[in-house]
Write a protein that holds these residues in place. Structure first.
Motif, PDB file in Angstrom:
ATOM      1  N   ASN A 125       1.094  -1.539   0.041  1.00 25.58           N
ATOM      2  CA  ASN A 125      -0.210  -0.004  -0.025  1.00 25.58           C
ATOM      3  C   ASN A 125       0.736   1.297   0.369  1.00 25.58           C
ATOM      4  N   MET A 126       1.513   1.563  -0.746  1.00 25.97           N
ATOM      5  CA  MET A 126       2.149   2.522  -0.957  1.00 25.97           C
ATOM      6  C   MET A 126       1.795   3.893  -1.533  1.00 25.97           C
ATOM      7  N   LEU A 127       2.504   4.997  -1.173  1.00 28.30           N
ATOM      8  CA  LEU A 127       1.929   5.930  -1.654  1.00 28.30           C
ATOM      9  C   LEU A 127       3.084   7.214  -1.731  1.00 28.30           C
ATOM     10  N   LEU A 128       2.884   7.790  -3.306  1.00 32.70           N
ATOM     11  CA  LEU A 128       3.818   8.788  -3.314  1.00 32.70           C
ATOM     12  C   LEU A 128       3.854  10.126  -1.969  1.00 32.70           C
ATOM     13  N   SER A 129       2.855  10.652  -1.096  1.00 33.24           N
ATOM     14  CA  SER A 129       2.716  11.043  -0.525  1.00 33.24           C
ATOM     15  C   SER A 129       3.508  11.016   0.959  1.00 33.24           C
ATOM     16  N   HIS A 273      18.361  -7.306   7.803  1.00 32.50           N
ATOM     17  CA  HIS A 273      18.291  -6.724   9.342  1.00 32.50           C
ATOM     18  C   HIS A 273      18.423  -5.386   9.100  1.00 32.50           C
ATOM     19  N   TRP A 274      17.957  -4.744   9.809  1.00 29.23           N
ATOM     20  CA  TRP A 274      17.612  -2.848   9.323  1.00 29.23           C
ATOM     21  C   TRP A 274      18.025  -2.154  10.858  1.00 29.23           C
ATOM     22  N   ASP A 275      18.517  -1.042  10.843  1.00 32.03           N
ATOM     23  CA  ASP A 275      18.807  -0.914  12.483  1.00 32.03           C
ATOM     24  C   ASP A 275      16.924   0.225  12.170  1.00 32.03           C
ATOM     25  N   ASP A 280       8.863  -5.945  12.521  1.00 33.77           N
ATOM     26  CA  ASP A 280       8.850  -6.477  11.479  1.00 33.77           C
ATOM     27  C   ASP A 280       8.613  -5.791  10.238  1.00 33.77           C
ATOM     28  N   TRP A 281       8.645  -6.066   8.806  1.00 33.23           N
ATOM     29  CA  TRP A 281       8.597  -5.866   7.699  1.00 33.23           C
ATOM     30  C   TRP A 281       7.070  -4.196   7.391  1.00 33.23           C
ATOM     31  N   ASP A 282       6.034  -5.666   8.640  1.00 29.49           N
ATOM     32  CA  ASP A 282       5.099  -5.261   8.248  1.00 29.49           C
ATOM     33  C   ASP A 282       4.852  -3.913   9.192  1.00 29.49           C
ATOM     34  N   ASP A 283       5.688  -3.674  10.636  1.00 28.91           N
ATOM     35  CA  ASP A 283       5.776  -2.602  11.054  1.00 28.91           C
ATOM     36  C   ASP A 283       6.638  -2.105  10.662  1.00 28.91           C
ATOM     37  N   PHE A 284       7.045  -1.638   9.118  1.00 29.67           N
ATOM     38  CA  PHE A 284       7.346  -0.345   8.954  1.00 29.67           C
ATOM     39  C   PHE A 284       7.323   0.907   8.016  1.00 29.67           C
ATOM     40  N   PRO A 285       7.627   1.913   8.282  1.00 31.71           N
ATOM     41  CA  PRO A 285       6.848   2.897   8.362  1.00 31.71           C
ATOM     42  C   PRO A 285       7.038   3.272   6.610  1.00 31.71           C
ATOM     43  N   ARG A 286       6.473   3.323   5.803  1.00 30.97           N
ATOM     44  CA  ARG A 286       6.135   2.846   4.272  1.00 30.97           C
ATOM     45  C   ARG A 286       7.267   3.449   4.094  1.00 30.97           C
ATOM     46  N   PRO A 287       7.959   5.033   4.544  1.00 30.53           N
ATOM     47  CA  PRO A 287       9.030   5.911   3.348  1.00 30.53           C
ATOM     48  C   PRO A 287       9.659   4.875   3.753  1.00 30.53           C
ATOM     49  N   GLN A 288      10.723   3.713   4.963  1.00 33.56           N
ATOM     50  CA  GLN A 288      11.476   3.644   4.873  1.00 33.56           C
ATOM     51  C   GLN A 288      11.662   2.670   3.625  1.00 33.56           C
ATOM     52  N   LYS A 289      10.160   1.850   3.909  1.00 33.84           N
ATOM     53  CA  LYS A 289       9.807   0.422   3.434  1.00 33.84           C
ATOM     54  C   LYS A 289      10.606   0.668   2.132  1.00 33.84           C
ATOM     55  N   TRP A 290      10.504   1.834   1.293  1.00 32.81           N
ATOM     56  CA  TRP A 290      11.068   2.486  -0.287  1.00 32.81           C
ATOM     57  C   TRP A 290      12.432   2.731   0.173  1.00 32.81           C
ATOM     58  N   PHE A 291      12.728   3.329   1.206  1.00 33.40           N
ATOM     59  CA  PHE A 291      13.952   3.634   0.610  1.00 33.40           C
ATOM     60  C   PHE A 291      15.301   2.356   1.414  1.00 33.40           C
ATOM     61  N   ALA A 292      14.379   1.223   1.545  1.00 33.37           N
ATOM     62  CA  ALA A 292      15.089   0.037   2.230  1.00 33.37           C
ATOM     63  C   ALA A 292      15.551  -1.628   1.193  1.00 33.37           C
ATOM     64  N   VAL A 293      14.155  -1.067  -0.089  1.00 33.15           N
ATOM     65  CA  VAL A 293      14.237  -1.873  -1.257  1.00 33.15           C
ATOM     66  C   VAL A 293      15.048  -1.274  -1.859  1.00 33.15           C
TER      67      VAL A 293
END
Length: 324
Positions: A125-129, A273-275, A280-293
Motif C-alpha cells: 500500500n505504498m503512497l507517493l505522498s 537486517h535493518w536498524d 517486522d516488515w509489516d511494522d515498517f513505516p512506508r517511507p522506510q520500506k521504499w528506502f530499504a527496497v
C-alpha cells in the motif's frame, strides 16, 4: 541551534520533524566580504525558522552569500528557492540540480508507481505522498549555478574546491579545503549511521560508483570531515573502511537470503537486517520500506553486474536468483 566548529565555521542544526535522521547539519562559513551556506533542510516552516535564526545570529548579508547544495535530497535542498528569493546565489551539480528542478513536476514522479510493481511492493500500500522527496521539496525551480570538480569558492582565508562524489545520489558533490584539511561531504560518509545507497536506474552500478568515490576520498588528507548528519569525523579512513566492510556484509547477507530461491526485491529487503524500531516488515513505516527496497536493489544490481546473481521479469515483477 548554532555552534562554532572551526574558526569562522559554524554548524546550524536544522530539525527534521518526523524523520529518523532527526536533524541536518547545515554549515555556515563567514568572512568580512562574503559567506557560504552548505545545505538547507526541508521546505518546512520548522526548518526555515531554524535556518534563518542561525543566519540572523551571525548577522549575514544574504546578498553577499552563496548556497552550496551537496545533493538533491529535500532535507538538503528544500529551502534553496527561499534563499534564492533573498538574493543568495545557489550552486549545485549539473545532475542533481536538474533533478531538483524536475522533481517539482508530477511527470518526474511517474517512476514511483512503475517501480512499486516492478519491485514487488504492491502489497504494501505504498503512497507517493509518503516519500519525503515528494512532500518536502521546493515548489519552484531554482536558477542554479552549475559547478563540478575543481570549481573553487573563496571565503576569507579558506579556498574550498568542489569534489565530485556520486553514489548516495547520482550527482553528489562535496567541498575540500586542502590547506586546513577540511572536507564537507554531504551524505557521502556519515558517523554511526550508513548513507542510503539507493537504486538510481539500471544504466549504472551505483554501488560500484559509491565504492569508487569512497576510495577517492580515502586518499585525501583530512583532519575534519564535516558530515550532514550526526557527528564530525576525525578519522575518515577508519570510517571508510567500516562502510566498505558494511556493504560487503550486506552483499553476503543478500546472497544468503536468496539461497536457491527466486525472490523479488521487496521480499529480499523484508528479510534483511535493518536498524529500525520495527517488529517486522509489516511494522515498517512506508517511507522506510521504499528506502530499504531501493538499497536492496542497488546491492542486487551490483551482484548482477559482478556475475553473482541473474534477474528476470515475470509478469511485470523483477526477480533475482543466484547465478547458475
Amino acid at each position: 541551534m548554532l555552534k562554532k566548529v572551526y574558526p569562522n565555521i559554524y554548524v546550524n542544526e536544522i530539525p527534521l520533524p518526523n524523520n529518523p535522521l532527526k536533524a541536518l547539519n547545515s554549515y555556515i562559513i563567514v568572512s568580512d566580504d562574503n559567506s557560504l551556506i552548505i545545505d538547507t533542510g526541508f521546505n518546512l516552516k520548522e526548518c526555515k525558522d531554524a535556518l534563518m535564526q542561525g543566519i540572523k545570529e551571525l548577522n549575514i548579508d544574504l546578498k553577499k552569500t552563496n548556497l552550496f547544495i551537496t545533493h538533491l535530497h529535500s532535507d538538503h535542498s528544500g529551502l534553496a528557492y527561499d534563499l534564492a528569493k533573498e538574493g543568495v546565489k545557489v550552486y549545485a551539480s549539473k545532475i542533481d540540480g536538474k533533478m531538483i528542478n524536475d522533481s517539482i513536476k508530477d511527470e518526474f514522479w511517474e517512476f514511483y508507481d512503475s517501480y512499486i510493481k516492478l519491485f514487488g511492493l504492491e502489497q504494501d500500500n505504498m503512497l507517493l505522498s509518503d516519500n519525503p522527496g515528494y512532500r518536502y521539496t521546493q515548489e519552484n525551480p531554482v536558477d542554479f549555478i552549475i559547478v563540478g570538480e575543481g570549481y573553487k569558492f573563496l571565503v576569507g582565508d579558506y579556498s574550498f574546491e568542489v569534489v565530485d562524489i556520486p553514489g548516495h545520489t547520482p550527482g553528489q558533490i562535496g567541498l575540500y579545503e586542502k590547506n586546513h584539511k577540511l572536507f564537507f561531504c554531504g551524505d557521502h560518509i556519515l558517523d554511526r549511521i550508513t548513507p542510503n545507497i539507493a537504486f538510481w536506474g539500471f544504466e549504472q552500478d551505483i554501488l560500484a560508483v559509491y565504492f569508487r568515490n569512497l576510495r577517492k576520498v580515502y586518499e585525501y588528507d583530512i583532519d575534519y570531515l564535516f558530515t550532514s548528519h550526526r557527528n564530525i569525523i576525525t578519522d575518515h579512513r577508519k570510517r571508510i573502511d567500516e562502510l566498505l566492510e558494511h556493504h560487503e556484509h550486506r552483499l553476503d547477507e543478500i546472497l544468503n537470503i536468496i539461497n536457491n530461491k527466486k525472490m523479488t526485491p521487496r521480499d529480499i529487503a523484508a528479510n534483511m537486517h535493518w536498524d529500525i524500531r520495527a517488529k517486522d516488515w509489516d511494522d515498517f513505516p512506508r517511507p522506510q520500506k521504499w528506502f530499504a527496497v531501493g538499497e536492496a536493489v542497488s546491492h542486487l544490481e551490483h551482484l548482477w553486474s559482478t556475475g553473482k546473481v541473474q534477474k528476470f521479469n515475470e509478469n511485470g515483477v523483477l526477480y533475482y536468483e543466484l547465478k547458475k
